[in-house]
Design a protein around this motif. Structure first.
Motif, PDB file in Angstrom:
ATOM      1  N   ALA A 114       0.818  -1.222   0.000  1.00 44.67           N
ATOM      2  CA  ALA A 114       0.000   0.000   0.000  1.00 44.67           C
ATOM      3  C   ALA A 114       0.846   1.263   0.000  1.00 44.67           C
ATOM      4  N   SER A 115       2.037   1.193   0.604  1.00 43.87           N
ATOM      5  CA  SER A 115       2.826   2.425   0.743  1.00 43.87           C
ATOM      6  C   SER A 115       3.727   2.702  -0.452  1.00 43.87           C
ATOM      7  N   GLN A 116       3.658   1.870  -1.487  1.00 43.45           N
ATOM      8  CA  GLN A 116       4.424   2.206  -2.691  1.00 43.45           C
ATOM      9  C   GLN A 116       3.871   3.507  -3.271  1.00 43.45           C
ATOM     10  N   PRO A 117       4.758   4.387  -3.752  1.00 43.92           N
ATOM     11  CA  PRO A 117       4.285   5.723  -4.135  1.00 43.92           C
ATOM     12  C   PRO A 117       3.212   5.731  -5.222  1.00 43.92           C
ATOM     13  N   GLU A 118       3.201   4.698  -6.074  1.00 49.00           N
ATOM     14  CA  GLU A 118       2.228   4.743  -7.179  1.00 49.00           C
ATOM     15  C   GLU A 118       0.877   4.140  -6.800  1.00 49.00           C
ATOM     16  N   LYS A 119       0.636   3.951  -5.478  1.00 47.68           N
ATOM     17  CA  LYS A 119      -0.614   3.316  -5.076  1.00 47.68           C
ATOM     18  C   LYS A 119      -1.656   4.315  -4.581  1.00 47.68           C
ATOM     19  N   GLY A 120      -1.836   5.348  -5.371  1.00 47.19           N
ATOM     20  CA  GLY A 120      -2.935   6.263  -5.102  1.00 47.19           C
ATOM     21  C   GLY A 120      -2.553   7.440  -4.220  1.00 47.19           C
ATOM     22  N   SER A 121      -3.528   8.319  -4.045  1.00 51.25           N
ATOM     23  CA  SER A 121      -3.309   9.539  -3.256  1.00 51.25           C
ATOM     24  C   SER A 121      -4.423   9.630  -2.227  1.00 51.25           C
ATOM     25  N   CYS A 122      -4.103  10.293  -1.142  1.00 50.98           N
ATOM     26  CA  CYS A 122      -5.104  10.415  -0.080  1.00 50.98           C
ATOM     27  C   CYS A 122      -5.710  11.820  -0.112  1.00 50.98           C
ATOM     28  N   PHE A 123      -7.012  11.870  -0.332  1.00 50.89           N
ATOM     29  CA  PHE A 123      -7.707  13.147  -0.500  1.00 50.89           C
ATOM     30  C   PHE A 123      -7.571  14.041   0.730  1.00 50.89           C
ATOM     31  N   GLU A 124      -7.499  13.401   1.910  1.00 51.17           N
ATOM     32  CA  GLU A 124      -7.528  14.159   3.166  1.00 51.17           C
ATOM     33  C   GLU A 124      -6.370  15.153   3.298  1.00 51.17           C
ATOM     34  N   TRP A 125      -5.269  14.936   2.559  1.00 54.29           N
ATOM     35  CA  TRP A 125      -4.171  15.918   2.593  1.00 54.29           C
ATOM     36  C   TRP A 125      -4.626  17.276   2.068  1.00 54.29           C
ATOM     37  N   LEU A 126      -5.688  17.278   1.274  1.00 54.33           N
ATOM     38  CA  LEU A 126      -6.137  18.522   0.634  1.00 54.33           C
ATOM     39  C   LEU A 126      -7.175  19.271   1.466  1.00 54.33           C
ATOM     40  N   MET A 127      -7.619  18.649   2.553  1.00 53.23           N
ATOM     41  CA  MET A 127      -8.723  19.230   3.319  1.00 53.23           C
ATOM     42  C   MET A 127      -8.235  20.143   4.430  1.00 53.23           C
ATOM     43  N   LYS A 128      -9.174  20.857   5.016  1.00 56.40           N
ATOM     44  CA  LYS A 128      -8.820  21.772   6.094  1.00 56.40           C
ATOM     45  C   LYS A 128      -9.722  21.524   7.298  1.00 56.40           C
ATOM     46  N   LEU A 129      -9.082  21.456   8.461  1.00 54.39           N
ATOM     47  CA  LEU A 129      -9.876  21.314   9.685  1.00 54.39           C
ATOM     48  C   LEU A 129     -10.419  22.691  10.039  1.00 54.39           C
ATOM     49  N   ASP A 130     -11.606  22.960   9.516  1.00 57.94           N
ATOM     50  CA  ASP A 130     -12.195  24.278   9.682  1.00 57.94           C
ATOM     51  C   ASP A 130     -13.706  24.082   9.793  1.00 57.94           C
ATOM     52  N   PRO A 131     -14.328  24.662  10.823  1.00 59.06           N
ATOM     53  CA  PRO A 131     -15.782  24.470  10.965  1.00 59.06           C
ATOM     54  C   PRO A 131     -16.557  24.896   9.719  1.00 59.06           C
ATOM     55  N   LYS A 132     -15.963  25.789   8.920  1.00 60.79           N
ATOM     56  CA  LYS A 132     -16.650  26.250   7.708  1.00 60.79           C
ATOM     57  C   LYS A 132     -16.761  25.145   6.664  1.00 60.79           C
ATOM     58  N   CYS A 133     -15.937  24.103   6.785  1.00 58.95           N
ATOM     59  CA  CYS A 133     -15.956  23.021   5.795  1.00 58.95           C
ATOM     60  C   CYS A 133     -16.958  21.927   6.149  1.00 58.95           C
ATOM     61  N   VAL A 134     -17.768  22.168   7.174  1.00 59.75           N
ATOM     62  CA  VAL A 134     -18.727  21.153   7.619  1.00 59.75           C
ATOM     63  C   VAL A 134     -20.143  21.697   7.466  1.00 59.75           C
ATOM     64  N   ASP A 135     -21.057  20.862   6.999  1.00 59.91           N
ATOM     65  CA  ASP A 135     -22.472  21.201   7.106  1.00 59.91           C
ATOM     66  C   ASP A 135     -22.910  20.682   8.469  1.00 59.91           C
ATOM     67  N   TRP A 136     -23.020  21.580   9.431  1.00 62.72           N
ATOM     68  CA  TRP A 136     -23.258  21.166  10.824  1.00 62.72           C
ATOM     69  C   TRP A 136     -24.634  20.557  11.047  1.00 62.72           C
ATOM     70  N   THR A 137     -25.572  20.847  10.154  1.00 60.51           N
ATOM     71  CA  THR A 137     -26.912  20.289  10.364  1.00 60.51           C
ATOM     72  C   THR A 137     -26.859  18.767  10.379  1.00 60.51           C
ATOM     73  N   VAL A 138     -25.989  18.197   9.519  1.00 63.01           N
ATOM     74  CA  VAL A 138     -25.853  16.736   9.484  1.00 63.01           C
ATOM     75  C   VAL A 138     -24.408  16.297   9.747  1.00 63.01           C
ATOM     76  N   GLN A 139     -23.562  17.254  10.084  1.00 62.01           N
ATOM     77  CA  GLN A 139     -22.139  16.981  10.365  1.00 62.01           C
ATOM     78  C   GLN A 139     -21.473  16.221   9.227  1.00 62.01           C
ATOM     79  N   ASN A 140     -21.535  16.820   8.062  1.00 62.56           N
ATOM     80  CA  ASN A 140     -20.933  16.222   6.879  1.00 62.56           C
ATOM     81  C   ASN A 140     -19.869  17.162   6.329  1.00 62.56           C
TER      82      ASN A 140
END
Lengths: 865, 201
Positions: free
Chosen positions: A827-853
């Protein structure tokens, strides 16, 4: 060797029935063991009509490689390096089980003495053990307070689950493929080895297609489900809700294609709405009023003398002007024109008009069908949506719009239509167990009878959050997602206790939550982290103690939650099915089944009684099979009692070990419950007004209240942009989004050697998928390595696949690849995909709080690496 | 008797379950897929289609691989199944060059699925069926067929996209479906007369 080659057993050659757990679908399987070695996994032929369809997907067959992966963790380990961080080796040292259990029990005991809530428990939706077991040990350990479900928020369906509960009394939805003629799918993997009933739904859709069902997929990517659709309509990410609203507008205001009879009988469409958005209520009874067009006066909605429910018009009642909910919907959606939708979504207005007409006409409003002696409305259209459509800033609105689309043409819980999965179970005929069904809530509206937590309804409570997930503030959300916020700033979030122990089971929260470095920091805030693990993955880098777990092929379980509509059971009028998971081989090395590990801990903490009390309740045990709280049982003894309790004395554990599967006929009263129960569902979400008021009252008491936006809680959905739609900086010209493939389950299968081998056949599995013309314009070629820079600052690397099959303004990233743990060498070989979470931000603005999505749609800049 | 297969592309979901079924049944080593799913893309955005289609040994009536085999290792049974006798195969790989479908593999040496970590017990057992230095291909799961079972890919296909049977028997399900749906052979113009037919999506 000769021409015909075949595996020959020396001593033993047996087939053992069991249940898969490579994803959450829990398909029924049988496995062949030859001389002690698992050599084959197949679908169980007895499960042809549910539970896998008697076949099994690529992932399920590859369970062999999970069992024998030499990188599995086989012995208890403890950390020797006190420094924790991404890529920092914990310096694992092998210890005995006694030491491991003593250490963990001591830590849990200490934490419980301070506050049981200082213990946080994790699991993932993939890791489906008996719900009764999980609920019971969580209740015993921390009173079901603090949990962290991996992927909840970013990867699960918090919006769809809420709508499934409110409109269908279920945890999710399926389509009645046996009678459906027109299926619209928005960002959903149904029929391609993903979504619920992963394997079985592939055949149901294939059969329906051969019968003539048309499938139309709206998705930015020519995804696996889009490949097999009759039509792929590319759409810009985060705009599905706008298209759905414009379709509703066309149906109710232009084409007059709506099911008036259904709206009058089964929904709150006739309830009169006042100017303030709330029901006009009867002065005496407080019941919502409707307008009886037959007599020209207002009556309570359940008045038996009503001749004709008015759906349209405005009326004066008690000196106030009001209109039926349906009229409010009509007025509300007028501004959502197909032309407006086209400018936002990129789907041509003509296409929107055409598919709306096709959809509305295919619904055959007014037609009926006879099923097993019952004449029922036949509405052969469905709308499925999942992660792709709802992983955006306005999750709730999108989910409401996409759920209303079938509802207004009457295509809900009736033959051919969208079905809740499964709101009503009348039980195994001999015992009537397990049993659940929706009940009547306030104002005649349905409340789900079985859900994961308390089902959302007008009775939902809003509380000041005390748990680290913040879920209590969002009762529409099935699973809370606020853990990194609270852990990183406990004072701000008013935590009344200090998090002490994180006990992780079956999940990788670092790769499946949000901004990876911040989530890592949040996990570090627990002074003690223990993990029941199959592998030493990225999240175990932060553990202090590892307990090696048996995989699903090495343990017993009753994976379908006894009182919860199991993911493996078909919503369709086929069969109910329960099957036993049993070990194909005994746990290898020093691995132990989770049940055994937990029971040891319960013994040491003297919590057995608490466990038994909850288990009896959640598993719906009856006399004489109830657990005696003063007795210590083994897991197989508990399973024996549970099975006998549900299926009678003869169907004990031994019976299930031999036969694997019990099934019984599903009734129209279950699949099409709507026509057998007097319950209504909302098309006008009136109680959201009150819910918002109550939520804002609570928010005002919180120091962080202003950061949590609940303004989307309104009775009818609108469309609003995501932050990505408003990102205009030069260079940030691609929408990155996440999608799923049929050969991997989230992050959990990337070290499976077979799935890895298979994944390399298809260029959309590991590569970043980019439009060919866009790539050419940028001087990029197939196979180029690129850096992706997110609008939020995060970066990750990947390899390009150029195709015509993706929207030119998009960059598609599959599943959760891009592992980095050195203990996962494939899994850790470099050509085995990318992880989307590196692009995200821990920011309350990035959440729809009504359903916590979480919003998983990020503008990015791509540069050659 | 001519055993053959019809693959209904209207049903095929492109899910790779057949690829896994073949691997699981035969225990093939890394990188060897006796059955694969190809995906062919046509058109330009937004009018673009991608059609998945599985490929494997076509068990041709006039197999090009058999014609070039210098040792007679590749043979064809009376029921049409083309097989390689690994005792006769010298690994010259002419057959790989001759096969128009690219569905033959040369098994050079035993490799592990987890490189550098030794064979798993499963591999130790199954790789006994895969001698090195010879060519391999789909056998239509002849060991199953001889017991009256369908090939593993057919038996497991989640969408039931495949029909297997006797193409010489006009009453057989496979003959009927090939006739009714006008089944097509891949690269029919080469004249090898494959026994695998594709039904249009």
């Amino acid at each position: 060797m000769a021409l015909v080659k075949e595996l020959k057993a020396e001593k033993e050659d047996v087939w053992i029935p069991s249940v898969c757990n490579i994803c959450y679908s829990n398909c029924t399987i049988r496995a062949r063991r030859v001389d002690g070695v698992l050599v084959k996994i197949e679908g169980h032929p007895e499960a042809a009509n549910a539970g896998g369809g008697g076949r099994i997907c690529a992932k399920g067959q590859s369970g062999i490689m999970l069992l024998y992966d030499p990188n599995r963790v086989n012995y208890p380990l403890k950390r020797t390096n006190p420094e924790k961080g991404i890529g920092i080796d914990p310096g694992w040292q092998r210890i005995s089980w006694d030491e491991a259990l003593d250490t963990l029990a001591a830590k849990l005991k200490e934490a419980r003495q301070k506050d049981p809530r200082s213990i946080t428990l994790t699991f993932s939706a993939v890791d489906t053990l008996s719900f009764g077991f999980t609920a019971a040990w969580w209740m015993a350990l921390n009173y079901f307070s603090n949990w962290w479900v991996s992927g909840a928020g970013p990867h699960c369906g918090n919006g769809e689950h809420a709508m499934a509960a409110i409109l269908h009394g279920a945890i999710h939805t399926q389509v009645d493929y046996d009678h459906c003629n027109y299926l619209l799918m928005f960002g959903c993997g149904a029929g391609a080895g993903m979504y619920y009933n992963a394997t079985a739904s592939m055949r149901w859709i294939a059969d329906a297609k051969v019968r003539g069902m048309k499938v139309v997929v709206l998705d930015p990517l020519l995804s696996t489900p889009a490949e097999r659709a009759d039509e792929w309509i590319p759409i810009k990410p985060g705009t599905d809700g706008y298209v759905a609203l414009s379709m509703i507008n066309l149906l109710v205001n232009e084409y007059n294609l709506y099911d008036a009879e259904h709206l009058k009988t089964h929904t709150n469409a006739p309830y009169l709405i006042k100017k303030n958005g709330k029901y006009m209520r009867d002065r005496e009874t407080s019941k919502p009023l409707v307008w009886d067009a037959g007599e020209g006066k207002a009556k309570t909605y359940d008045d038996p003398t009503i001749k004709d429910f008015a759906l349209t018009g405005t009326y004066g009642v008690d000196g106030e002007t009001c209109c039926p909910g349906f009229q409010a919907l009509k007025d509300h959606v007028k501004k959502y024109t197909p032309e407006g939708a086209a400018s936002i979504s990129g789907v041509p207005a003509g296409t929107i008009r055409r598919i709306t007409k096709e959809f509305g006409e295919a619904a055959r409003i007014g037609s009926s069908i006879e099923i097993e002696g019952h004449k029922l409305p036949h509405r052969p259209v469905g709308v499925l949506y999942f992660k792709g459509a709802q992983a955006h800033k306005h999750t709730l609105w999108t989910a409401m719009a996409l759920s209303l689309l079938p509802e207004i043409v009457g295509a809900a819980d009736t033959p051919g239509s969208l079905l809740g999965s499964n709101p009503r179970c009348l039980g195994y005929p001999e015992t009537g167990l397990p049993r659940w069904e929706p009940i009547e809530g306030p104002d005649g509206l349905l409340i789900a009878g079985s859900w994961i937590g308390p089902p959302p309804s007008a009775l939902s409570e809003v509380k000041v959050p005390e748990n680290i997930s913040l879920q209590e503030i969002s009762p529409l959300s099935v699973l809370g997602t606020g853990q990194p916020f609270t852990l990183l700033d406990p004072a701000k979030y008013g935590l009344k206790y200090t998090p002490e122990v994180l006990l992780m089971t079956g999940c990788n929260v670092i790769m499946t939550h949000t901004e990876i470095p911040k989530v890592a920091e949040a996990i570090k805030r627990f002074p003690f982290v223990a993990s029941l693990s199959l592998h030493l993955d990225e999240v175990t880098e932060f553990a202090d103690l590892i307990l090696p777990e048996a995989s699903y092929l090495e343990r017993y379980d009753l994976p379908q939650p006894p009182t919860l509509a199991g993911y493996h059971n078909s919503a369709i009028l086929k069969e109910w099915l329960t099957s036993l998971r049993q070990p194909i081989v005994e746990p290898l090395y020093e691995r132990k089944p989770r049940h055994e590990i937990i029971f040891h801990l319960l013994d040491k903490l003297d919590l057995w009684q608490d466990f038994a009390a909850t288990y009896n309740m959640v598993a719906q045990l009856r006399e004489p099979y109830l657990l005696d709280p003063n007795k210590r049982y083994t897991w197989t003894e508990i399973l024996d009692l549970t099975l006998k309790s549900h299926f009678g004395e003869d169907h004990n554990l031994e019976w299930f070990k031999k036969n694997g599967v019990i099934k019984w006929k599903k009734k129209p009263e279950e699949s099409y419950w709507k026509h057998f129960m007097k319950l209504r569902v909302p098309i006008y979400f009136e109680w959201f007004v009150d819910l918002r008021e109550r939520t804002e009252e609570v928010l005002r008491q919180l120091t962080y209240g202003e950061e949590l936006d609940f303004s989307d809680l309104q009775p009818l959905p609108d469309w609003g942009p995501c932050a990505s739609h408003e990102e205009k900086r030069p260079g940030f010209d691609l929408y990155a989004f996440y999608y799923r493939v049929p050969t991997h389950t989230f992050s959990s299968t990337y070290n499976n050697a077979w799935l890895d081998d298979l994944g390399q056949i298809d260029p959309t599995v590991y590569n970043l998928v980019m439009n060919e013309d866009y790539g050419k314009k940028k001087g990029l070629k197939e196979g180029d390595w690129v850096w992706i820079e997110s609008m939020y600052g995060g970066r990750t690397k990947g390899k390009l696949h150029l195709t015509q099959g993706v929207h030119p303004e998009c960059l598609a990233i599959a599943n959760c690849g891009g592992h980095w743990s050195k203990y996962l060498p494939i899994a850790s070989q470099p050509e085995k995909g990318s992880c989307f979470e590196w692009l995200m931000k821990l920011d309350p603005k990035c959440v729809d709080w009504t359903v916590q999505n979480w919003d998983l749609c990020v503008k990015v800049k791509v540069d050659k690496a | 008797m001519r055993l053959g297969m019809a693959i209904d592309l209207k049903r095929c979901a492109g899910c790779y379950a057949c690829v896994a079924a073949c691997k699981a049944e035969n225990g093939t080593p890394p990188g060897i897929f006796l059955r694969r799913v190809m995906k062919e893309e046509a058109g330009t955005f937004p009018r673009v289609r991608r059609v998945p289609y599985p490929i494997q040994c076509m068990h041709c009536q006039d197999p090009a691989c058999k014609a070039v085999c210098p040792t007679g290792a590749t043979t064809q049974r009376a029921d049409g199944i083309v097989l390689v006798d690994d005792e006769k195969c010298v690994g010259c790989r002419y057959c790989i060059m001759a096969c128009p479908y690219g569905v033959r593999f040369y098994h050079a040496k035993i490799r592990e699925y987890y490189p550098g970590q030794g064979l798993t017990v499963y591999e130790e057992l199954m790789y006994k069926l895969h001698p090195t230095g010879v060519t391999e291909k789909c056998t239509f799961c002849v060991h199953r067929v001889e017991k009256g079972l369908e090939p593993a890919c057919v038996a497991n296909c989640p969408t039931k996209a495949m029909t297997f049977g006797d193409l010489d028997d006009p009453e057989s399900e496979v003959s009927r479906i090939v006739r009714d749906r006008r089944g097509m052979q891949l690269r029919a113009e080469l004249g090898t007369d494959p026994s695998v037919f594709y039904l249009s999506p």
